[in-house]
Enzyme design. Structure first.
Site, PDB file in Angstrom:
ATOM      1  N   GLN A   1       0.912  -1.332   0.136  1.00 46.10           N
ATOM      2  CA  GLN A   1      -0.155   0.009  -0.057  1.00 46.10           C
ATOM      3  C   GLN A   1       0.864   1.126  -0.053  1.00 46.10           C
ATOM      4  OE1 GLN A   1      -2.455  -1.920   3.197  1.00 46.10           O
ATOM      5  NE2 GLN A   1      -4.119  -0.607   2.251  1.00 46.10           N
TER       6      GLN A   1
ATOM      7  N   GLU B   1      -4.517 -10.454   9.224  1.00 43.52           N
ATOM      8  CA  GLU B   1      -5.809 -10.553   8.529  1.00 43.52           C
ATOM      9  C   GLU B   1      -6.056 -12.107   8.113  1.00 43.52           C
ATOM     10  OE1 GLU B   1      -7.737  -7.150   7.460  1.00 43.52           O
ATOM     11  OE2 GLU B   1      -7.380  -5.922   9.112  1.00 43.52           O
TER      12      GLU B   1
ATOM     13  N   GLU C   1      -4.268  -2.383  14.245  1.00 41.91           N
ATOM     14  CA  GLU C   1      -4.728  -1.413  13.375  1.00 41.91           C
ATOM     15  C   GLU C   1      -6.277  -1.040  14.048  1.00 41.91           C
ATOM     16  OE1 GLU C   1      -5.482  -2.808   9.252  1.00 41.91           O
ATOM     17  OE2 GLU C   1      -3.496  -3.570   9.231  1.00 41.91           O
TER      18      GLU C   1
HETATM   19  C1  BGC Z   1      -5.938  -3.816   6.205  1.00 41.85           C
HETATM   20  C2  BGC Z   1      -5.439  -2.723   5.768  1.00 41.85           C
HETATM   21  C3  BGC Z   1      -6.654  -1.920   5.117  1.00 41.85           C
HETATM   22  C4  BGC Z   1      -7.358  -1.290   6.362  1.00 41.85           C
HETATM   23  C5  BGC Z   1      -8.548  -0.335   5.938  1.00 41.85           C
HETATM   24  C6  BGC Z   1      -7.165  -3.269   7.353  1.00 41.85           C
HETATM   25  O1  BGC Z   1      -8.069  -4.494   7.559  1.00 41.85           O
HETATM   26  O2  BGC Z   1      -5.004  -4.572   6.843  1.00 41.85           O
HETATM   27  O3  BGC Z   1      -4.706  -3.258   4.715  1.00 41.85           O
HETATM   28  O4  BGC Z   1      -6.060  -0.689   4.362  1.00 41.85           O
HETATM   29  O5  BGC Z   1      -8.012  -2.485   6.727  1.00 41.85           O
HETATM   30  O6  BGC Z   1      -9.374  -0.868   5.204  1.00 41.85           O
END
Ligand code: BGC
Length: 492
Positions: free
Chosen positions: A43, A191, A395
């Site tokens: 990304q 994930e 995250e």
């Molecule tokens: C993922 C990222 C993604 C983010 C927002 C996460 O689930 O690991 O790659 O950009 O979500 O969608």
């Protein structure tokens, strides 16, 4: 355009509802609590074919078929972090974060996908990045795999190949060997649930059958990497290894027993499909029962969910050194009649109805709604279900479509999700060790291209310099990183 208006309307609503500091937790986070930011290689890095890097499934899927991306864009340059990593680290330094969660691109390190040939230029890139982080007292939190499988391995069956765990363990060994002296937290696979849910983008994949074979391969691959670390590196490097799991909080749509059970079923299918084997060795009971029941009615002579042998159970159980979780939003879950029996379907296997409330603030992505209380409920559920693990929030973040610098909604989102995290720690005894914002900067958001912006820093994708500019939320987060306090003044 419509989406833009909805954003303004919702942001106004939120301003009334959430700028109230009096409702936020006013206790300091513990001194050893870690604050950080996250990204992933595909990304942000760009340089998809430079210096010996070869093609990954993401390069193939996104860069070569721009039609699947909303804005027709691709990630061949993205944030150009391959060349601009020092600027990324400078922002991290100014934020005052403790850690940076980023991923390694498998095809930058191992161009054939196998561990037979190591690409020195790729290794140098990550060594430089890690050195720059260390110089600035930022710990690397390294993801070994975040969606970008070598295309060469995909062509040999990818996740469905019984050899996948071996390929992954060999790649992981190379990573531990090369970078492990500087890494305390490793995340093997980011994930895994999403990896299997989206695997059909990269090759033939039958939903409801391959979905579960994929899950087993990823669990075995993770466990294989964990065992490599445990046997060959742990004594010397003293790090910890986990999978980064993800999911929503599933709120029952009503107080009825049926809806409560439906929500629990979905929790078990989404979180439990990986966490349950990691902590108990086997799939959750409800997954086993439902998939076996539907498989039989569909005419299969055995369950589509592979039965784990005692050997597999022993191999997988206990291989999560901490609980890494990516969490963004909440959904409501309602019980329904048993879905019709036809061809295998992983959604029908769960057999519930999900939706979100219209009055929940929506981001620029339809699935992402602003529901901070879900964080506290989820943390409590994970604590009760998996023996009070040490949790790292790997995250959590908010998307808008504009990339505006006055990103109040993102600031409030971080504030309120963190406040609920602190409540869970303080009032419910959940062991949360760290929190990471997705994302350090705007980047390539998969099929949404550059239309969904998650960054605490704006990136000008029209400029060849990919200029980074900090948004307001980053100044708030800087204050949090430095004071460990969410409000103007915390109780000591
Ligand atoms: C993922 C990222 C993604 C983010 C927002 C996460 O689930 O690991 O790659 O950009 O979500 O969608």
């Amino acid at each position: 355009m419509l989406r833009f208006y909805r954003f303004i309307f919702c942001a106004t609503l939120l301003y009334v509802g959430s700028a109230d500091d009096a409702k936020l937790n006013n206790k300091k986070f513990p001194k050893n609590f870690l604050f950080g930011a996250s990204t992933s290689a595909f990304q942000i890095e760009g340089a998809w074919n430079l210096d010996g890097k070869t093609e990954s499934t993401c390069d193939r899927a996104f860069s070569k078929q721009p039609s699947i991306v909303i804005d027709g864009s691709n990630a061949t340059v993205a944030c150009d972090s391959y060349h601009k990593y020092k600027e990324d680290v400078a922002i991290l330094r100014d934020l005052g974060v403790d850690h940076y969660k980023f991923s390694l691109a498998w095809t930058r390190i191992l161009p054939t996908g196998y561990a037979n040939e190591i690409n020195e230029a790729g290794v140098k890139y990550y060594k430089n990045l890690i050195r720059e982080l260390k110089i600035n007292q930022i710990q690397p939190m390294v993801v070994i795999y975040h969606n970008d499988l070598p295309q060469s391995l995909q062509d040999k069956g990818g996740f469905l190949s019984p050899l996948f765990p071996e390929w992954f363990a060999n790649y992981s060994r190379v990573c531990f060997e090369l970078f492990g002296d500087d890494v305390s937290y490793w995340l093997t696979i980011n994930e895994p649930f999403e990896v299997c849910a989206t695997a059909s983008n990269s090759g033939p994949f039958v939903d409801g059958i391959d979905t579960y074979i994929c899950a087993l391969r990823l669990l075995t691959a993770h466990a294989a990497a964990w065992h490599v670390y445990d046997k060959e590196f742990r004594n010397k490097q003293k790090g910890k290894v986990a999978m980064a799991l993800n999911g929503e909080w599933m709120e029952p749509a009503s107080n009825s027993t049926e809806d409560i059970n439906a929500a629990e079923t979905r929790m078990q299918f989404i979180w439990g499909s990986f966490a349950h084997p990691l902590y108990y060795g086997d799939w959750p009971e409800i997954m086993k029962t439902r998939i076996a029941m539907r498989s039989k009615l569909e005419g299969f002579n055995q369950s589509r969910l592979p039965e784990l042998t005692q050997e597999q159970i022993n191999y997988i159980k206990g291989t999560n050194d901490f609980f890494a979780m990516n969490h963004y939003t909440t959904i409501l879950v309602k019980a329904i009649e048993e879905p019709e029996i036809s061809s295998p379907n992983s959604t029908a296997d769960i057999g519930v109805f999900t939706y979100q409330r219209d009055d929940w603030l929506s981001s620029s992505l339809s699935w992402l709604k602003y529901v901070p209380w879900g964080m506290r409920k989820l943390l409590n559920w994970l604590k009760d279900e998996y023996f009070s693990p040490n949790i790292i929030i790997t995250e959590n973040g908010w998307a808008d479509s504009t990339g505006q610098l006055d990103d109040d909604v993102r600031e409030n989102y971080i504030k309120e999700y963190l406040s609920n995290t602190r409540d869970a720690m303080d009032e419910d005894g959940v062991n949360v060790m760290a929190y990471s914002v997705w994302s350090l900067m705007d980047n390539f958001e998969w099929i949404s291209g550059y239309t969904a912006k998650f960054g605490m820093a704006y990136v000008d994708f029209n400029s060849p310099n990919r200029t980074r500019t900090r948004k307001n939320s980053s100044f708030y987060f800087e204050k949090v990183c430095k004071t460990h306090c969410l409000v103007e003044k915390c109780e000591d």
